[in-house]
Structure formats: C-alpha cells, structure tokens
Design an enzyme around this catalytic site. Structure first.
Site, PDB file in Angstrom:
ATOM      1  N   GLY A 135       0.858  -1.183   0.000  1.00  0.00           N
ATOM      2  CA  GLY A 135       0.000   0.000   0.000  1.00  0.00           C
ATOM      3  C   GLY A 135       0.886   1.222   0.000  1.00  0.00           C
ATOM      4  O   GLY A 135       2.005   1.196  -0.509  1.00  0.00           O
ATOM      5  N   CYS A 152       2.987   5.233  -3.000  1.00  0.00           N
ATOM      6  CA  CYS A 152       3.788   5.048  -4.219  1.00  0.00           C
ATOM      7  C   CYS A 152       3.351   3.852  -5.048  1.00  0.00           C
ATOM      8  O   CYS A 152       2.819   4.019  -6.145  1.00  0.00           O
ATOM      9  CB  CYS A 152       5.270   4.933  -3.861  1.00  0.00           C
ATOM     10  SG  CYS A 152       5.992   6.469  -3.267  1.00  0.00           S
ATOM     11  N   LYS A 167       3.078   0.512   6.456  1.00  0.00           N
ATOM     12  CA  LYS A 167       4.264  -0.273   6.763  1.00  0.00           C
ATOM     13  C   LYS A 167       4.814   0.215   8.094  1.00  0.00           C
ATOM     14  O   LYS A 167       4.478   1.318   8.549  1.00  0.00           O
ATOM     15  CB  LYS A 167       5.320  -0.127   5.668  1.00  0.00           C
ATOM     16  CG  LYS A 167       5.852   1.291   5.500  1.00  0.00           C
ATOM     17  CD  LYS A 167       6.902   1.388   4.418  1.00  0.00           C
ATOM     18  CE  LYS A 167       8.194   0.720   4.788  1.00  0.00           C
ATOM     19  NZ  LYS A 167       9.270   0.960   3.805  1.00  0.00           N
ATOM     20  N   ARG A 182      -1.796   6.372   3.626  1.00  0.00           N
ATOM     21  CA  ARG A 182      -2.334   6.400   2.269  1.00  0.00           C
ATOM     22  C   ARG A 182      -2.440   4.980   1.719  1.00  0.00           C
ATOM     23  O   ARG A 182      -1.476   4.250   1.702  1.00  0.00           O
ATOM     24  CB  ARG A 182      -1.449   7.260   1.364  1.00  0.00           C
ATOM     25  CG  ARG A 182      -1.480   8.741   1.681  1.00  0.00           C
ATOM     26  CD  ARG A 182      -0.478   9.502   0.832  1.00  0.00           C
ATOM     27  NE  ARG A 182       0.895   9.141   1.151  1.00  0.00           N
ATOM     28  CZ  ARG A 182       1.957   9.581   0.481  1.00  0.00           C
ATOM     29  NH1 ARG A 182       1.790  10.389  -0.567  1.00  0.00           N
ATOM     30  NH2 ARG A 182       3.172   9.209   0.845  1.00  0.00           N
TER      31      ARG A 182
END
Length: 449
Positions: free
Chosen positions: A270, A273, A336, A343
C-alpha cells in the site's frame, strides 16, 4: 557524510516540503549545500523552520536540527525569493492518482513550473524528482523555456527518487544509484556538482535521457509490486492445497536468480507510491498504445486487493462466521512499520471492511493513529495494544511493527474475550501462539488440524 562548501557549489532550492521534499532539503543541507525550501503551506513551513518534522521518519528530526544549526537550511513561502536564490531547483511535489481515473494528477508539478518560470531571469536547472508518466518531462521542458525570461538558459532535468519510508535518510545520503535524465552536457555537469559528495563516495550513476529517467522509478515499483503479488498469488494456492507459503518463500529465496527480498507473503502493499504508480503506468501505456505490454499489472493490482478481502474472510472465520457485533482488535494502521503514512494502507482498508460488516473495530498503531483518525473517523482507536485488545474476540495483526511481533501471547490472552488471532503479515510464531491457547490463522497457511 558532509562537505565544506566551496564557491563552485550550486545553491539549491527544494519546492514542496512533503515527505520527499523535506527529506531532500534537510539531507542536502547536511551534506554542505546552501538550501532554500519552499511550500505554500505556511503552517508546515513554520513548523520546519522551528525544527519540527510534520511526519514520522526515524532520525529526521535530529537531522533537521543539525541542518538548521548549520545555517545552511532556510524555509520560505516566496517563489520569487526561491527563483533568485537557486542555481538548481528541485521539484518535489506529489502526483497522486486522479479521483476518476488510473492516471496521475500532475497539477501540482505543473503549477510549480508555471509559478516559478516567470521569475527565472538567469541560467539555472530545474530538476524533477516527482514520479510522473513518461513523456511528461519533455512537455514541461517546452513550457518552462517558453515562460521563463531567460528562455533556453533554463533547462529541465529528471532525477527520480528511490526513498523507502522508514529508511529515507540512508536512501538519500547513501542511495543505491543516482539517475540523471538530461538534455545537455551542461545539465549533466550541474547535476554532478549538485551530487558531488555522493559521486565521490562511489554511488553508481546512470546518465540518460528524460524519458528513460521517468521510466526508471515506475518500472522499479512495478517490478517490486509484481514480486509481492507473485508470492501472494502463491499464498492463494497454498491455502487451497494445504501448503505453507512461508516455507515456499524460504525455499525460493535460496535461488540467487529470485532472491528473498520482497518475497514476503501477507497482506500486500500500500502507501503513496506502489499502488498509484502501477495504475498510472497502466494508464499511460494505454494512452501510448502499448497497454498490452503492461496488462499484467492489472492482475498484480487485483491480487493485492484480494489479499485484503481474504484477511477479512479469515477474521470472519475466526469470529464464527458472522462479524456483526464482534469486537475486533486491529494492530496496525500505517501501510508499513516505521511510518505514519496511511495512504492506501491495507490495514485501514481491512479495518474499514470489518466495520462495514458490522464488527466493533478498535485500532492501535504506534505512530499513525492521528492520520488514521482523520481518514477513518468511523473507527475506534486505542492508546496501547492491550487497550485495543480488551475484550476482543479476534485480534488481527495487520502492520508488522516490531512491538507487535514481540507481543507475549500469554499476556495478551489475559485481556481478550477469545484467543483467536489472524496474522496477516506472517510474522508471529504459530507454534508459540497455539501453545498459549490461541486459534492461529495466517494468509497462505492452512488451518491447523
């Protein structure tokens, strides 16, 4: 790594002080360059000038203080001041996914160039670091030279970034490679002067054209996303056949042609990027008439989304088949560990799906709670993992923070309503948790007999 400023050093500006821009400005100042950073957000500029980093990145607050104390880093909201100051202007604005398309929203990058160009009265280099669709730089180069008073004395180059959230300082000061997309020898030499400390340290450098430089970042992200989705596709097969995807990944990793990095089964990728970059790549390739060449990326994206739905299914199974009224403890909100970025965070997407299915969801994350609260106000948030787990009938580990990996299942077992856990990141020791009386499920692993 630091250098002593010389009269030959270019003065740098950084336009956009989000994650990329703030990190770049801070690190370049620590390297010894004079840096002026610009953003139209007055509150953000004031915070940075006061030594406050407005996002979580390990070590960056200390680096900001070092840069400010050196006197080489300043912040402003005045574009005319930036234009007069800089020899090299780095554009570090965002290129999010368009709300009604797979394509990238280039409005911020275009706005920067249109606002900067009228103030460029002397030779300089504008350097894009934002991730953009191939062909963007060539178009913007023409716009820039047409609008700047100095005309062809201003050039556009592209220098893609390769930052990993949680490792941004290391990736800026000791990057795996530098890529210079240029249209002239003059631009190449100026970029070499700009990154002299890194070049002297032996950082590999690829000097290429604008289009190739644009493609490097999106191609790298597409490859990484493909590798992640490949092992998660294998996880789907493993769950059906009774095989163990973690053992499968370990065996594959011994093959030097494959390697173990990014071959980690679990909830998937996720963040700001990988998801939007592969979608923008698909969109741009279709615009160029080469969509078939990257059509596999649609399945890469689909596999990634299926992992989220499968995690919800596992939580439902652990809850006895119905989520209505079930208290679920969600450990993790950031996309993470070592980040507060939410996002397109898989953890929050799963939490929202659980909530929509009727569960009472309580979320804890060490860094991302405030961002998660703003984007998902329908969820409940806790101040500690134990608080979030109080009375929970299912615990779902969705972001692999170290403190979650190290949770003692016996201690957690004393506060939950039922000892049922879903390890969506495959980071817990299944045997230890089962020995402590937990019903353990993980993506890519069959249920215990």
């Amino acid at each position: 790594m630091s250098v002593t400023p010389t009269i030959d050093q270019p003065r740098l500006t950084v336009i956009g002080t989000g994650y990329l821009g703030a990190t770049h400005a801070i690190c370049m100042a620590v390297l010894g360059y004079e840096v002026l950073a610009l953003d139209r957000d007055h509150a953000k500029i004031e915070a940075l000038a006061a030594g406050v980093v407005p996002f979580h990145e390990p070590g960056l607050p200390e680096m900001l203080r070092k840069a400010l104390d050196s006197g080489r880093l300043r912040f402003t909201t005045d574009v005319a001041e930036v234009a007069a100051f800089g020899d090299v202007h780095f554009v570090c604005t965002g290129t999010p996914q368009l709300p009604d398309s797979l394509g990238a929203d280039l409005s911020q990058v275009e706005e920067v160039l249109r606002s900067l160009a009228p103030y460029l009265f002397r030779p300089c280099l504008v350097v894009g670091k934002s991730t953009v669709p191939v062909g963007t730089a060539a178009r913007l180069h023409g716009i820039l030279q047409a609008a700047a008073p100095c005309g062809s004395d201003v050039e556009l180059a592209w220098n893609p970034e390769f930052l990993r959230e949680g490792h941004a300082i290391e990736d800026t000061l000791h990057p795996s490679r530098l890529v210079f997309g240029v249209v002239s020898e003059r631009a190449r030499r100026l970029l070499e002067d700009t990154f002299r400390p890194l070049l002297d340290a032996g950082v590999p450098t690829v000097v290429t054209d604008l289009a190739t430089a644009e493609l490097v970042k999106v191609a790298a992200n597409s490859f990484l996303a493909t590798k992640i989705s490949f092992i998660n596709a294998m996880a789907e097969v493993c769950e059906t056949t009774g095989a163990d995807v973690s053992d499968l990944a370990s065996a594959l990793a011994y093959d030097d042609r494959i390697g173990g990095r990014f071959l980690k089964p679990g909830l998937g990728f996720g963040g700001g990027c990988l998801p939007k970059d592969i979608r923008a790549f698909i969109h741009r390739a279709e615009e160029l008439g080469t969509g078939q060449s990257v059509s596999f990326l649609r399945e890469v994206d689909a596999i990634n989304q299926r992992r989220r739905r499968r995690t919800v299914d596992l939580v439902r199974e652990q809850a006895g088949g119905d989520l209505r009224g079930v208290r679920v403890c969600v450990l993790g909100a950031a996309f993470k560990p070592h980040s507060d970025d939410t996002r397109d965070a898989p953890a929050l997407d799963v939490a929202a799906q659980l909530h929509a299915a009727g569960a009472h969801v309580v979320v804890f994350d060490p860094q991302a709670i405030e961002n998660a609260r703003r984007s998902h106000p329908q969820l409940e948030f806790a101040g500690t993992a134990l608080e979030a787990a109080e009375g929970a009938q299912v615990v779902a580990l969705l972001t692999e923070w170290d403190q979650f990996r190290g949770i003692d299942p016996r201690v957690l077992g004393r506060v939950v309503g039922a000892r049922a856990v879903v390890d969506a990141r495959n980071v817990l020791d299944a045997g230890t948790w089962r020995d402590a009386g937990w019903r353990y499920r993980a993506l890519g692993r069959a249920a215990a007999a």
